[in-house]
Scaffold this active site. Structure first.
Site, mmCIF file in Angstrom:
data_model
loop_
_atom_site.group_PDB
_atom_site.id
_atom_site.type_symbol
_atom_site.label_atom_id
_atom_site.label_comp_id
_atom_site.label_asym_id
_atom_site.label_seq_id
_atom_site.Cartn_x
_atom_site.Cartn_y
_atom_site.Cartn_z
ATOM 1 N N GLY A 83 0.791 -1.213 0.000
ATOM 2 C CA GLY A 83 0.000 0.000 0.000
ATOM 3 C C GLY A 83 0.828 1.269 0.000
ATOM 4 C CB THR A 84 3.920 2.292 1.769
ATOM 5 O OG1 THR A 84 3.386 2.320 3.101
ATOM 6 C CG2 THR A 84 4.959 3.395 1.648
ATOM 7 C CD GLN A 191 -6.524 -0.303 7.684
ATOM 8 O OE1 GLN A 191 -7.235 -1.252 7.993
ATOM 9 N NE2 GLN A 191 -5.256 -0.230 8.059
ATOM 10 C CG HIS A 217 -0.524 -6.454 4.879
ATOM 11 N ND1 HIS A 217 -0.376 -5.954 6.147
ATOM 12 C CD2 HIS A 217 -0.425 -5.397 4.058
ATOM 13 C CE1 HIS A 217 -0.190 -4.643 6.098
ATOM 14 N NE2 HIS A 217 -0.219 -4.288 4.836
ATOM 15 C CB THR A 253 11.698 -9.006 -11.402
ATOM 16 O OG1 THR A 253 12.700 -8.779 -12.398
ATOM 17 C CG2 THR A 253 11.155 -10.419 -11.542
ATOM 18 C CB CYS A 341 2.129 3.357 10.137
ATOM 19 S SG CYS A 341 1.805 2.154 8.836
#
Length: 402
Positions: A83-84, A191, A217, A253, A341
Site C-alpha cells: 500500500g505504501t 483498510q 496483507h 521484476t 505505522c
C-alpha cells in the site's frame, strides 16, 4: 494452527488475534497459492523460456482475479510492493502527470504514505497543499471540499476508510465534487477494500475515482504485495524506472509468489463480503456495548454507523491505552492502541487530535479490529480484563495516567 479470528495470532499457538487492521492472519488459500508457485520453481515472468511463461501465466491469472474482484480491467491493475508504494505512485505519479495545476487536497487523517507524498510534492516541486478539516467522527464534509477545490487542483486524495477509527468517508459525493472541478481523484482503500465491496468502474465508491490503492496483507494475503488500480487512459508518471514492467508504470521484476497469494486472498475475501460483514458488525456491536457497560466513560471513536464492520476503537479516560494493551496481551488478546505505522511513538495520535480529542485522552486509545466474529466468551473475558485494569488505574491514582 487456526489462522482466522477467534484464533491464535499468526505464528503463535495460543491467544486471540484482534489486530487485522495492521495485518490480517494469512489465509490458507493464500499460503497454498504461494507454495504452488514456489514449488514449481522460481522464474522471471519477463523471460521467454517455458518456466518464464509459467510465471507469466500465474501473473496474468492473478491480475485478472484482482481486477474482477474490484470491477476493474486487468490492464487497470499495477502490482506494487504494498500500500505504501501504491500510495506514493498514486499521489506523486498522478500529480506530476497532470498538467492542470500544482494544487493538492487531502485530509489530516490519511495514512503517512499519503501525507508524506503530498508533503514531498509541496517541498520539492512547489505544489500547494490543502488539508480538509474532519468532524468529531473523522468524516469530511463534502461542502468543505467544494470550498477548497479550485481550477488548478491536480489531485484530491481522500482515504475510503480510516484504519485507526474505522470511519468510512462519503466518497461518491467527494469524488463527484472533485471531478466537477476537473481534478483527478485517488482513494486509499487499503483498510476498506477487504471489508467493503469496491467497484472501480461502477457505482461504489464511484466511477469518478481515478485511482484506488489496495494491499494484500489486509485480505489475509502475504505482506509485501499490493496494487494501484488506475484507468489505462489516466496519465501516471512512474516512480521506478527500468525494464518497463507493469505497462511501464512500475519497473522491477514482479514478486510472483506474493502476487499469487494476494490474488487468492482477494478471491476468498470477495466470496464472503456480505455475510462476513454482517457477522462482523454484530460481533463488533456486542463488544462495543459490553465495553461501554463495564467501563464508565469509555468512548467509541469514529462514526457510530458509517464505519468498517469489524472495527471498534475507544478512548478510556483514567488509564493509558498502552496499559490496557499490555493487560489484554497478557490475557491472550492481541490488540493495538492505534495505527501500526505510528506504534512506539510517545505522542498522541494525530488522527484523534484532528478529530478534536484532547492529547491526554488521545493517549488512552485502544483499537480492536476483528478478522472474524468473536465468541461471546471472548467478549466476556475482554470486558473483564479492561474493567480490572481500569479499576486498578483509578485505585493507584495518577501513576498510570498518561
Amino acid at each position: 494452527m487456526r489462522t482466522r479470528a477467534g484464533a491464535p495470532a499468526p505464528g503463535d499457538s495460543s491467544g486471540t488475534y484482534l489486530d487485522a487492521a495492521a495485518t490480517a492472519p494469512l489465509r490458507p488459500e493464500a499460503r497454498a497459492a504461494m507454495l504452488a508457485v514456489l514449488d514449481a520453481g522460481q522464474a522471471n515472468p519477463s523471460s521467454v523460456h517455458a518456466p518464464g511463461h509459467r510465471a507469466r501465466t500465474v501473473l496474468a491469472g492473478a491480475r485478472a482475479a484482482v481486477a474482477t474482484a474490484f470491477g476493474a480491467r486487468p490492464a487497470d491493475v499495477v502490482f506494487t510492493s504494498g500500500g505504501t508504494e501504491a500510495n506514493n505512485l498514486a499521489i506523486i505519479g498522478l500529480a506530476l502527470a497532470n498538467p492542470r495545476g500544482r494544487h493538492l487536497v487531502t485530509t489530516p487523517i490519511e495514512h503517512p504514505s499519503v501525507l508524506e507524498s503530498c508533503r514531498y510534492l509541496e517541498r520539492v516541486f512547489g505544489f500547494s497543499l490543502d488539508t480538509l478539516a474532519v468532524d468529531g467522527d473523522g468524516r469530511v464534509d463534502p461542502a468543505e471540499l467544494a470550498r477548497v477545490v479550485r481550477p488548478d487542483t491536480a489531485l484530491v486524495s481522500i482515504g475510503l476508510a480510516n484504519g485507526e477509527v474505522g470511519t468510512v468517508q462519503p466518497m461518491p459525493e467527494l469524488a463527484s465534487i472533485a471531478r466537477d472541478h476537473g481534478a483527478l481523484v485517488h482513494t486509499d482503500a487499503v483498510q476498506a477494500a477487504a471489508a467493503l465491496p469496491i467497484d472501480f468502474g461502477g457505482a461504489w465508491p464511484g466511477a469518478q475515482v481515478d485511482a484506488i490503492t489496495v494491499a494484500s496483507h489486509k485480505f489475509g494475503g502475504p505482506q509485501g504485495a499490493g496494487a494501484l488500480l488506475v484507468g489505462r487512459g489516466t496519465p501516471l508518471e512512474p516512480l521506478l524506472h527500468g525494464g518497463g514492467q507493469e505497462r511501464g508504470a512500475r519497473s522491477g521484476t514482479e514478486n510472483v509468489a506474493a502476487i499469487a497469494g494476494f490474488a487468492a486472498a482477494v478471491r476468498a475475501s470477495s466470496a464472503s463480503h456480505g455475510t462476513q460483514g454482517l457477522a462482523l458488525a454484530r460481533s463488533r456491536d456486542a463488544l462495543v456495548a459490553r465495553v461501554r457497560a463495564e467501563i464508565a466513560g469509555a468512548r467509541l471513536t469514529g462514526h457510530p454507523d458509517e464505519r468498517l464492520p469489524g472495527h471498534a476503537s475507544f478512548v478510556v479516560p483514567g488509564v493509558s491505552g498502552e496499559s490496557l494493551l499490555v493487560a489484554l496481551d497478557a490475557a491472550g488478546f492481541a490488540v493495538s492502541s492505534g495505527s501500526a505505522c505510528a506504534a512506539g511513538k510517545d505522542e498522541p495520535s494525530p488522527i484523534l487530535l484532528a478529530m478534536g480529542i484532547a492529547p491526554d485522552l488521545a493517549r488512552t486509545a485502544l483499537r480492536f479490529t476483528l478478522p472474524a466474529p468473536l465468541e461471546p466468551g471472548a467478549i466476556d473475558r475482554i470486558a473483564a480484563v479492561l474493567a480490572a485494569e481500569h479499576q486498578a488505574a483509578l485505585g493507584i491514582g495518577a501513576t498510570k495516567l498518561p
